[in-house]
Design a protein around this motif. Structure first.
Motif, short mmCIF file in Angstrom:
data_model
loop_
_atom_site.label_atom_id
_atom_site.label_comp_id
_atom_site.label_asym_id
_atom_site.label_seq_id
_atom_site.Cartn_x
_atom_site.Cartn_y
_atom_site.Cartn_z
N HIS A 164 0.85 -1.19 0.00
CA HIS A 164 0.00 0.00 0.00
C HIS A 164 0.88 1.24 0.00
CE1 HIS A 164 1.01 0.16 4.25
NE2 HIS A 164 0.51 -1.05 4.41
N CYS A 165 0.25 2.39 -0.14
CA CYS A 165 0.95 3.67 -0.22
C CYS A 165 1.74 3.92 1.07
CB CYS A 165 -0.06 4.78 -0.47
SG CYS A 165 0.65 6.33 -1.01
N PHE A 166 2.85 4.63 0.95
CA PHE A 166 3.72 4.88 2.09
C PHE A 166 3.20 6.01 2.98
CE2 PHE A 166 5.23 6.97 -1.76
CZ PHE A 166 5.30 8.30 -1.37
N GLY A 167 3.80 6.15 4.15
CA GLY A 167 3.40 7.20 5.09
C GLY A 167 2.07 6.91 5.75
N ASP A 168 1.37 7.98 6.14
CA ASP A 168 0.07 7.81 6.79
C ASP A 168 -1.01 7.35 5.81
OD1 ASP A 168 1.18 8.62 9.19
OD2 ASP A 168 0.68 10.73 8.86
N ASN A 169 -0.77 7.56 4.53
CA ASN A 169 -1.75 7.19 3.52
C ASN A 169 -1.57 5.72 3.16
OD1 ASN A 169 -3.21 6.86 1.10
ND2 ASN A 169 -3.03 9.03 0.66
N LYS A 170 -2.60 4.92 3.42
CA LYS A 170 -2.51 3.48 3.20
C LYS A 170 -3.32 3.02 1.99
CE LYS A 170 0.07 3.03 6.83
NZ LYS A 170 1.52 2.82 6.68
N ALA A 171 -3.51 3.90 1.03
CA ALA A 171 -4.26 3.54 -0.18
C ALA A 171 -3.62 2.33 -0.85
CB ALA A 171 -4.31 4.71 -1.15
N GLU A 172 -4.48 1.50 -1.44
CA GLU A 172 -4.03 0.26 -2.06
C GLU A 172 -4.61 0.15 -3.47
OE1 GLU A 172 -4.04 -4.54 -1.05
OE2 GLU A 172 -4.77 -3.08 0.42
N VAL A 173 -3.86 -0.47 -4.36
CA VAL A 173 -4.36 -0.76 -5.70
C VAL A 173 -5.17 -2.04 -5.65
CG1 VAL A 173 -3.73 -1.22 -8.10
CG2 VAL A 173 -2.36 0.37 -6.74
N VAL A 174 -6.40 -1.99 -6.19
CA VAL A 174 -7.28 -3.15 -6.19
C VAL A 174 -7.82 -3.38 -7.60
CG1 VAL A 174 -7.93 -2.86 -3.77
CG2 VAL A 174 -9.29 -1.75 -5.55
N MET A 175 -8.37 -4.59 -7.83
CA MET A 175 -8.87 -4.95 -9.14
C MET A 175 -10.25 -5.58 -9.05
SD MET A 175 -5.55 -6.64 -11.05
CE MET A 175 -5.63 -8.11 -10.05
N TYR A 176 -11.03 -5.40 -10.12
CA TYR A 176 -12.32 -6.05 -10.26
C TYR A 176 -12.43 -6.60 -11.67
CZ TYR A 176 -13.40 -3.44 -6.02
OH TYR A 176 -13.36 -2.92 -4.76
N GLY A 177 -13.12 -7.71 -11.80
CA GLY A 177 -13.30 -8.31 -13.12
C GLY A 177 -12.54 -9.62 -13.22
#
Length: 220
Positions: A164-177
């Motif tokens: 996931h994204c570094f630092g306090d930001n924990k955004a993650e790349v996800v997929m559908y399909g």
């Protein structure tokens, strides 16, 4: 390739089947519009039908920018059968609404970010994911094991750049399909055909894209 002011909402009207679409830019989210993608205003924006704003397909995002929602995809996207869409912007996969719109148009795979994401991590993941799809795996030095699936390509990207994204930001790349989506195998070419400016070959029962992508970025 489209950059900056060339990236308008109307670019979506040119998407069709068997493409690999890589879109890098800005996005946002709220519970009413769900995920929105920010892009440049079209030069003929003043002539646009107000219905796009009234029906919340488009939102104003400043003097020179607009944001399109899933409703714009529903209304204007063509048949996207076999297409992979990677929307590398903030919050494009915060819920499944935008992904569902692309998948309902026939897209094979939707890749996005589940929250606000740092530009550096976003770009690195787009690069590594694309690298994972394009580079064929080597089982032995003399034997080619073929292309990775999308699931394997994402695992490859996260192994290189982090879960996931570094630092306090924990955004993650996800997929559908279709997580088994891949660019194809190259051992034997059986059929070659051209449709709508997209060369594609059926190789061992799978589609291989020979003109693989549209890359779009807006103001990042």
């Amino acid at each position: 390739n489209n950059d900056d002011s060339a990236v308008t909402a109307d670019v979506l009207k040119g998407f069709f089947f068997f493409l690999v679409i890589l879109w890098h830019g800005h996005g946002g989210y709220n519970e009413d519009s769900h995920s929105v993608i920010i892009c440049a205003k079209d030069k003929n924006e003043n002539e646009r039908n107000d219905d796009d704003y009234i029906k919340r397909r488009l939102y104003s995002a400043g003097e020179e920018e607009v944001a399109f929602s899933y409703k714009y995809v529903d209304e204007y996207c063509n048949d996207l059968a076999g297409t992979m869409v990677y929307m590398g912007c903030c919050c494009t996969a915060k819920d499944t609404v935008l992904a569902s719109s692309f998948l309902n148009k026939g897209a094979e795979l939707f890749v996005g970010n589940d929250d606000i994401i740092r530009t550096v991590y976003n770009l690195k993941m787009m690069k590594r994911f694309s690298e994972g799809l394009v580079k064929q795996q080597k089982k032995f030095w003399f034997f080619n094991a073929g292309y990775r699936t999308a699931k394997e390509a994402l695992e490859y990207a996260k192994d290189k750049e982090g879960e996931h994204c570094f630092g306090d930001n924990k955004a993650e790349v996800v997929m559908y399909g279709n997580l088994a989506y891949k660019l194809g195998d190259t051992e034997k070419e059986e059929i070659s055909t051209t449709e709508k400016n997209t060369e594609k070959a059926v190789i061992n029962g799978e589609i291989q894209i020979k003109k693989p992508y549209i890359s779009a970025k807006a103001g990042s």
